[in-house]
Motif scaffolding. Structure first.
Motif, PDB file in Angstrom:
ATOM      1  N   MET A 107       0.849  -1.185   0.000  1.00 10.39           N
ATOM      2  CA  MET A 107       0.000   0.000   0.000  1.00 10.39           C
ATOM      3  C   MET A 107       0.883   1.234   0.000  1.00 10.39           C
ATOM      4  O   MET A 107       2.079   1.183   0.334  1.00 10.39           O
ATOM      5  N   CYS A 108       0.270   2.342  -0.376  1.00 13.79           N
ATOM      6  CA  CYS A 108       0.981   3.613  -0.347  1.00 13.79           C
ATOM      7  C   CYS A 108       0.107   4.617   0.393  1.00 13.79           C
ATOM      8  O   CYS A 108      -1.058   4.813   0.043  1.00 13.79           O
ATOM      9  N   LEU A 109       0.672   5.252   1.414  1.00 15.21           N
ATOM     10  CA  LEU A 109      -0.019   6.291   2.164  1.00 15.21           C
ATOM     11  C   LEU A 109       0.464   7.647   1.668  1.00 15.21           C
ATOM     12  O   LEU A 109       1.663   7.937   1.659  1.00 15.21           O
ATOM     13  N   LEU A 110      -0.487   8.481   1.235  1.00 16.26           N
ATOM     14  CA  LEU A 110      -0.184   9.832   0.789  1.00 16.26           C
ATOM     15  C   LEU A 110      -0.836  10.831   1.742  1.00 16.26           C
ATOM     16  O   LEU A 110      -2.052  10.779   1.961  1.00 16.26           O
ATOM     17  N   GLY A 202       4.102   0.890   2.414  1.00 13.79           N
ATOM     18  CA  GLY A 202       4.074  -0.004   3.557  1.00 13.79           C
ATOM     19  C   GLY A 202       3.463  -1.341   3.205  1.00 13.79           C
ATOM     20  O   GLY A 202       2.970  -1.553   2.095  1.00 13.79           O
ATOM     21  N   ASN A 203       3.504  -2.246   4.165  1.00 11.99           N
ATOM     22  CA  ASN A 203       2.958  -3.593   4.005  1.00 11.99           C
ATOM     23  C   ASN A 203       2.016  -3.907   5.154  1.00 11.99           C
ATOM     24  O   ASN A 203       2.309  -3.599   6.310  1.00 11.99           O
ATOM     25  N   ARG A 204       0.881  -4.507   4.817  1.00 17.79           N
ATOM     26  CA  ARG A 204      -0.054  -5.078   5.782  1.00 17.79           C
ATOM     27  C   ARG A 204      -0.821  -4.055   6.610  1.00 17.79           C
ATOM     28  O   ARG A 204      -2.007  -4.187   6.812  1.00 17.79           O
ATOM     29  N   ALA A 205      -0.167  -3.009   7.118  1.00 23.46           N
ATOM     30  CA  ALA A 205      -0.864  -2.101   8.025  1.00 23.46           C
ATOM     31  C   ALA A 205      -0.323  -0.684   7.883  1.00 23.46           C
ATOM     32  O   ALA A 205       0.845  -0.481   7.545  1.00 23.46           O
ATOM     33  N   VAL A 206      -1.213   0.284   8.153  1.00 21.96           N
ATOM     34  CA  VAL A 206      -0.790   1.681   8.214  1.00 21.96           C
ATOM     35  C   VAL A 206      -0.374   1.954   9.656  1.00 21.96           C
ATOM     36  O   VAL A 206      -1.217   2.133  10.540  1.00 21.96           O
ATOM     37  N   THR A 207       0.910   1.956   9.895  1.00 21.65           N
ATOM     38  CA  THR A 207       1.443   2.122  11.246  1.00 21.65           C
ATOM     39  C   THR A 207       1.746   3.589  11.531  1.00 21.65           C
ATOM     40  O   THR A 207       1.788   4.430  10.631  1.00 21.65           O
TER      41      THR A 207
END
Length: 233
Positions: A107-110, A202-207
């Motif tokens: 995933m990518c968090l923007l 990231g992978n699996r979770a937005v930490t």
């Protein structure tokens, strides 16, 4: 005479028993059984089927009507709790809820700010500022995929979670942000605006760590003058 009276009494008693049993069976079929079934449906928080006596069907209809109204109120409140009233995007509470449910391999968090938005409010007023924010939300909807999650945290702060998006999509994400900034700059009787974007994969979770990485990248863009994107290293 006595024998005839006895036969008549026995016959009458038998008929009365048959009638009583029939009444009991009819009551069970039209009232008790539908009532028991209705109770089970109510316990499961489901609509009650219309069956049994007319009185039972009337009660079932009344319950179903109240059930639908209550469910709609619940759904409306749930929607309002998780969505931003101005833009219709998910809000911060929606973000907190959804990141708990995400389980994406990539995933990518923007994290996104509208550049110099305070000056828009100061110069043109909050009504125009709200229109700029609604336009910004529409631009993000247009540029990102239907299964990407788009949020407004408040003010001029937005976020996007791109699902199933690894570093191989870095160039595509740059293009999307560039297209979004060109759309925001279009003269449509609203003040021109632009996005500053910080991104992290990231992978699996937005930490919390992933959020901090994207936030650090965002401030690099803002410190460089805005209108662009920076990826966390």
């Amino acid at each position: 005479y006595f024998l005839n009276t006895l036969i008549f009494t026995v016959a009458t008693t038998a008929i009365m028993l048959i009638v009583i049993i029939a009444v009991i069976l009819i009551s069970l079929e039209l009232v008790m059984n539908p009532l028991i079934k209705a109770t089970n449906f109510i316990k499961e928080q489901q609509k009650v089927p219309l069956s049994g006596a007319s009185e039972m069907q009337f009660l079932a209809e009344a319950y179903n009507d109240a059930f639908e109204k209550t469910r709609k109120i619940h759904d409306d409140l749930q929607h309002e709790a998780l969505h931003d009233a101005l833009t219709g995007l998910f809000n911060r509470a929606g973000y907190n809820r959804l990141i708990e449910e995400l389980d994406e391999e990539n995933m990518c968090l923007l994290l996104i700010d509208v550049d110099k938005f305070k000056s828009v409010n100061d110069q043109y007023g909050h009504d125009i500022g709200d229109l700029v924010l609604k336009k910004a939300a529409d631009v993000l909807r247009h540029q990102f995929r239907s299964d990407d999650l788009i949020f407004r945290f408040g003010g001029d702060e937005f976020a996007v979670i791109m699902r199933n998006a690894g570093p191989q999509l870095m160039d595509l994400i740059r293009i999307k942000v560039g297209n979004a900034n060109r759309q925001l700059a279009v003269d449509d009787k609203l003040p021109a605006a632009s996005f500053s974007v910080g991104a992290a994969f990231g992978n699996r979770a937005v930490t919390d760590e992933l959020f901090k990485e994207a936030d650090t990248a965002l401030y690099k863009v803002k410190n460089a003058g805005g209108c662009g994107i920076e990826f966390a290293s």
